[in-house]
Every structure is written in C-alpha cells, then in structure tokens.
Motif scaffolding. Structure first.
Motif, PDB file in Angstrom:
ATOM      1  N   GLN A 119      16.938  25.269   5.875  1.00  0.00           N
ATOM      2  CA  GLN A 119      15.746  25.860   5.255  1.00  0.00           C
ATOM      3  C   GLN A 119      14.571  25.854   6.236  1.00  0.00           C
ATOM      4  OE1 GLN A 119      14.150  23.780   1.818  1.00  0.00           O
ATOM      5  NE2 GLN A 119      13.622  25.725   0.854  1.00  0.00           N
ATOM      6  N   LEU A 120      14.433  24.774   6.982  1.00  0.00           N
ATOM      7  CA  LEU A 120      13.363  24.689   7.976  1.00  0.00           C
ATOM      8  C   LEU A 120      13.564  25.751   9.060  1.00  0.00           C
ATOM      9  CD1 LEU A 120      10.866  23.384   9.226  1.00  0.00           C
ATOM     10  CD2 LEU A 120      12.381  21.746  10.350  1.00  0.00           C
ATOM     11  N   ARG A 121      14.793  25.925   9.496  1.00  0.00           N
ATOM     12  CA  ARG A 121      15.081  26.922  10.525  1.00  0.00           C
ATOM     13  C   ARG A 121      14.711  28.329  10.038  1.00  0.00           C
ATOM     14  NH1 ARG A 121      20.935  27.619  12.415  1.00  0.00           N
ATOM     15  NH2 ARG A 121      20.837  29.549  11.293  1.00  0.00           N
ATOM     16  N   ARG A 122      15.053  28.620   8.787  1.00  0.00           N
ATOM     17  CA  ARG A 122      14.732  29.939   8.233  1.00  0.00           C
ATOM     18  C   ARG A 122      13.220  30.121   8.115  1.00  0.00           C
ATOM     19  NH1 ARG A 122      13.245  32.882   4.152  1.00  0.00           N
ATOM     20  NH2 ARG A 122      14.181  34.934   3.845  1.00  0.00           N
ATOM     21  N   ARG A 123      12.519  29.094   7.620  1.00  0.00           N
ATOM     22  CA  ARG A 123      11.053  29.182   7.512  1.00  0.00           C
ATOM     23  C   ARG A 123      10.420  29.435   8.873  1.00  0.00           C
ATOM     24  NH1 ARG A 123       9.649  23.958   3.617  1.00  0.00           N
ATOM     25  NH2 ARG A 123      10.289  24.917   1.636  1.00  0.00           N
ATOM     26  N   LEU A 124      10.921  28.731   9.867  1.00  0.00           N
ATOM     27  CA  LEU A 124      10.413  28.878  11.223  1.00  0.00           C
ATOM     28  C   LEU A 124      10.656  30.295  11.747  1.00  0.00           C
ATOM     29  CD1 LEU A 124       9.048  27.044  13.283  1.00  0.00           C
ATOM     30  CD2 LEU A 124      11.284  26.554  14.240  1.00  0.00           C
ATOM     31  N   GLN A 125      11.832  30.836  11.472  1.00  0.00           N
ATOM     32  CA  GLN A 125      12.148  32.193  11.914  1.00  0.00           C
ATOM     33  C   GLN A 125      11.255  33.220  11.214  1.00  0.00           C
ATOM     34  OE1 GLN A 125      16.380  32.214  11.130  1.00  0.00           O
ATOM     35  NE2 GLN A 125      16.869  31.607  13.232  1.00  0.00           N
ATOM     36  N   VAL A 126      11.073  33.056   9.904  1.00  0.00           N
ATOM     37  CA  VAL A 126      10.213  33.964   9.131  1.00  0.00           C
ATOM     38  C   VAL A 126       8.795  33.936   9.689  1.00  0.00           C
ATOM     39  CG1 VAL A 126       9.067  34.223   6.875  1.00  0.00           C
ATOM     40  CG2 VAL A 126      11.546  33.995   6.986  1.00  0.00           C
ATOM     41  N   GLU A 127       8.271  32.754   9.931  1.00  0.00           N
ATOM     42  CA  GLU A 127       6.902  32.619  10.422  1.00  0.00           C
ATOM     43  C   GLU A 127       6.775  33.148  11.855  1.00  0.00           C
ATOM     44  OE1 GLU A 127       2.890  31.848   9.959  1.00  0.00           O
ATOM     45  OE2 GLU A 127       4.467  31.992   8.447  1.00  0.00           O
ATOM     46  N   ALA A 128       7.804  32.965  12.675  1.00  0.00           N
ATOM     47  CA  ALA A 128       7.777  33.485  14.045  1.00  0.00           C
ATOM     48  C   ALA A 128       7.762  35.012  14.042  1.00  0.00           C
ATOM     49  CB  ALA A 128       8.973  32.965  14.841  1.00  0.00           C
ATOM     50  N   VAL A 129       8.592  35.626  13.198  1.00  0.00           N
ATOM     51  CA  VAL A 129       8.607  37.093  13.090  1.00  0.00           C
ATOM     52  C   VAL A 129       7.243  37.570  12.591  1.00  0.00           C
ATOM     53  CG1 VAL A 129       9.624  39.070  11.857  1.00  0.00           C
ATOM     54  CG2 VAL A 129      11.114  37.275  12.783  1.00  0.00           C
ATOM     55  N   HIS A 130       6.660  36.853  11.629  1.00  0.00           N
ATOM     56  CA  HIS A 130       5.342  37.186  11.083  1.00  0.00           C
ATOM     57  C   HIS A 130       4.266  37.172  12.186  1.00  0.00           C
ATOM     58  CE1 HIS A 130       2.123  37.199   7.999  1.00  0.00           C
ATOM     59  NE2 HIS A 130       1.496  36.407   8.854  1.00  0.00           N
ATOM     60  N   GLN A 131       4.194  36.081  12.938  1.00  0.00           N
ATOM     61  CA  GLN A 131       3.177  35.972  13.988  1.00  0.00           C
ATOM     62  C   GLN A 131       3.394  37.014  15.089  1.00  0.00           C
ATOM     63  OE1 GLN A 131       0.514  34.385  13.452  1.00  0.00           O
ATOM     64  NE2 GLN A 131       1.233  33.151  11.749  1.00  0.00           N
ATOM     65  N   ALA A 132       4.649  37.231  15.472  1.00  0.00           N
ATOM     66  CA  ALA A 132       4.954  38.248  16.486  1.00  0.00           C
ATOM     67  C   ALA A 132       4.568  39.634  15.964  1.00  0.00           C
ATOM     68  CB  ALA A 132       6.431  38.194  16.868  1.00  0.00           C
ATOM     69  N   GLY A 133       4.752  39.861  14.666  1.00  0.00           N
ATOM     70  CA  GLY A 133       4.340  41.126  14.051  1.00  0.00           C
ATOM     71  C   GLY A 133       2.848  41.351  14.210  1.00  0.00           C
ATOM     72  N   HIS A 134       2.058  40.294  13.997  1.00  0.00           N
ATOM     73  CA  HIS A 134       0.605  40.408  14.211  1.00  0.00           C
ATOM     74  C   HIS A 134       0.302  40.754  15.664  1.00  0.00           C
ATOM     75  CE1 HIS A 134      -0.802  39.366  10.290  1.00  0.00           C
ATOM     76  NE2 HIS A 134      -0.443  38.099  10.337  1.00  0.00           N
ATOM     77  N   LEU A 135       0.991  40.114  16.597  1.00  0.00           N
ATOM     78  CA  LEU A 135       0.748  40.380  18.012  1.00  0.00           C
ATOM     79  C   LEU A 135       1.045  41.843  18.371  1.00  0.00           C
ATOM     80  CD1 LEU A 135       2.111  37.129  19.691  1.00  0.00           C
ATOM     81  CD2 LEU A 135      -0.287  37.789  19.369  1.00  0.00           C
ATOM     82  N   LEU A 136       1.979  42.437  17.652  1.00  0.00           N
ATOM     83  CA  LEU A 136       2.316  43.846  17.884  1.00  0.00           C
ATOM     84  C   LEU A 136       1.332  44.788  17.190  1.00  0.00           C
ATOM     85  CD1 LEU A 136       6.195  43.675  17.545  1.00  0.00           C
ATOM     86  CD2 LEU A 136       4.888  44.187  19.619  1.00  0.00           C
ATOM     87  N   GLY A 137       0.449  44.229  16.349  1.00  0.00           N
ATOM     88  CA  GLY A 137      -0.557  45.061  15.701  1.00  0.00           C
ATOM     89  C   GLY A 137      -0.423  45.196  14.198  1.00  0.00           C
ATOM     90  N   LEU A 138       0.593  44.574  13.607  1.00  0.00           N
ATOM     91  CA  LEU A 138       0.758  44.655  12.153  1.00  0.00           C
ATOM     92  C   LEU A 138      -0.255  43.766  11.439  1.00  0.00           C
ATOM     93  CD1 LEU A 138       4.661  44.567  11.828  1.00  0.00           C
ATOM     94  CD2 LEU A 138       3.153  46.550  11.559  1.00  0.00           C
ATOM     95  N   SER A 139      -0.687  44.212  10.269  1.00  0.00           N
ATOM     96  CA  SER A 139      -1.614  43.440   9.439  1.00  0.00           C
ATOM     97  C   SER A 139      -0.830  42.734   8.336  1.00  0.00           C
ATOM     98  CB  SER A 139      -2.640  44.380   8.808  1.00  0.00           C
ATOM     99  OG  SER A 139      -3.380  45.023   9.821  1.00  0.00           O
ATOM    100  N   TYR A 140      -1.549  41.947   7.512  1.00  0.00           N
ATOM    101  CA  TYR A 140      -0.914  41.316   6.357  1.00  0.00           C
ATOM    102  C   TYR A 140      -0.429  42.387   5.404  1.00  0.00           C
ATOM    103  CZ  TYR A 140      -2.832  36.824   7.771  1.00  0.00           C
ATOM    104  OH  TYR A 140      -3.131  35.681   8.465  1.00  0.00           O
ATOM    105  N   CYS A 141       0.631  42.081   4.681  1.00  0.00           N
ATOM    106  CA  CYS A 141       1.224  42.998   3.706  1.00  0.00           C
ATOM    107  C   CYS A 141       1.034  42.418   2.307  1.00  0.00           C
ATOM    108  CB  CYS A 141       2.709  43.177   4.015  1.00  0.00           C
ATOM    109  SG  CYS A 141       3.536  44.329   2.895  1.00  0.00           S
ATOM    110  N   GLU A 142       0.909  43.285   1.318  1.00  0.00           N
ATOM    111  CA  GLU A 142       0.731  42.829  -0.066  1.00  0.00           C
ATOM    112  C   GLU A 142       2.062  42.551  -0.757  1.00  0.00           C
ATOM    113  OE1 GLU A 142      -2.241  44.753  -2.285  1.00  0.00           O
ATOM    114  OE2 GLU A 142      -3.647  44.529  -0.628  1.00  0.00           O
TER     115      GLU A 142
END
Length: 177
Positions: A119-142
């Motif tokens: 579960q920790l590994r999955r949370r970490l992966q989700v959060e890493a994809v999220h932060q990398a998405g911001h770096l690429l220019g994506l904003s928060y999603c609803e």
C-alpha cells in the motif's frame, strides 16, 4: 521532428533508498511519457529546511536545493524524503511542485500511516506521478479518482487511480504539442 524525451531526476533525501525510487520510474513513464533516472547521489535528510516552531520541513528550501542537482539532459527533479513537509498556508503537505524551478519534493512521512509495504509503494507511486504531472504543467483535478486530484490524506491517495482522467490526459497532450 519528434521532441527529445523529457527526463526527470529522482533524488533520495535521507532514508528512502534508490531501490524504492527505481519503483517510481515505471508508473511515471507509463502515465506521463516521462523518462526518469535515479540520482547517483543520495542526499542526507534536509536539516537545512527544518522549522523548529512547526517541527516540520519547508518544501521551498528543499526544492531550491534540488533544482541545482540537475545535469545536462535532465529537465526536472523530484526529491523523495521521509520527513514531514509543510508550506506556510497548510498544516502539512504530502508533496509540493514548483513549475518555474522544475523541482518537486514528496514525503513518505504521512503516506506511511496505516500502510503495509504494498500500500505504501502504491501511495508513493501515485504521489510521484501527481508531482511529476505538476512539473509537466498539469493543474489539480476535481475528479477524486484522477491521479492529479489534490490528496489531503493518505486515504485520498488510496482512492486515486494511477492514471489521468480524460480531461487531464487531453491537457497533457496539449502541453506536449
């Protein structure tokens, strides 16, 4: 002529291991089309960012330090730490990204709450994809299931899918043109 692939540098700060960071490469590549490479340098825990009044670590101080680590060919950097992070207007954050400096940081500290290894590994992966998405220019999603949804608790990470919703995928395609 195709654009050269963007490369994200993954940097361990403190106890996260290069092996743990290596597990972030697949989801980041699969979801965002972003190559990532684990830094050869492992940094100590970010004592310089510690705020004694809050007993937490300031994201901006860490990101400033990370921005200087990129080498030619690397277009952005994500630090992974295990200290409790904050930004001034929030009691804590799971991570933070700064598009201007192309740097981001995320922490295992709160993601560990009530999580087993998988579960920790999955949370970490989700959060890493999220932060990398911001770096690429994506904003928060609803959309609470989209990886770009603003997670305020580890449980929010559990509810999110590893992938972008259609709106965010379309936005990423526009950004990559």
């Amino acid at each position: 002529m195709p654009q050269p692939q963007k490369v994200l540098l993954l940097v361990p700060l403190g106890s996260p291991t290069p092996v743990l960071l290596k597990e972030l490469e697949g989801p980041i590549s699969l979801q965002l089309g972003l190559a990532s490479v684990v830094s050869k340098a492992s940094l100590p825990a970010p004592a310089y960012a510690f705020n004694k009044d809050r007993s937490q670590y300031h994201c901006n101080a860490i990101m400033r330090r990370l921005a200087g680590l990129m080498e030619p060919g690397q277009s952005m950097v994500l630090g992974v730490t295990d200290v409790d992070l904050f930004v001034p207007d929030s009691p804590f954050v799971l991570g933070e990204a700064d598009r201007e400096s192309k740097s981001a940081v995320m922490s295992l500290f709160r993601l560990r709450q009530g999580a087993d290894g998988e579960q920790l590994r999955r949370r970490l992966q989700v959060e890493a994809v999220h932060q990398a998405g911001h770096l690429l220019g994506l904003s928060y999603c609803e959309d609470a299931r989209c990886v770009m949804f603003f997670a305020q608790t580890p449980q929010d990470c559990d509810r999110k899918q590893m992938s972008l919703c259609n709106n965010c995928r379309n936005e990423l395609n526009k950004l990559n043109r």
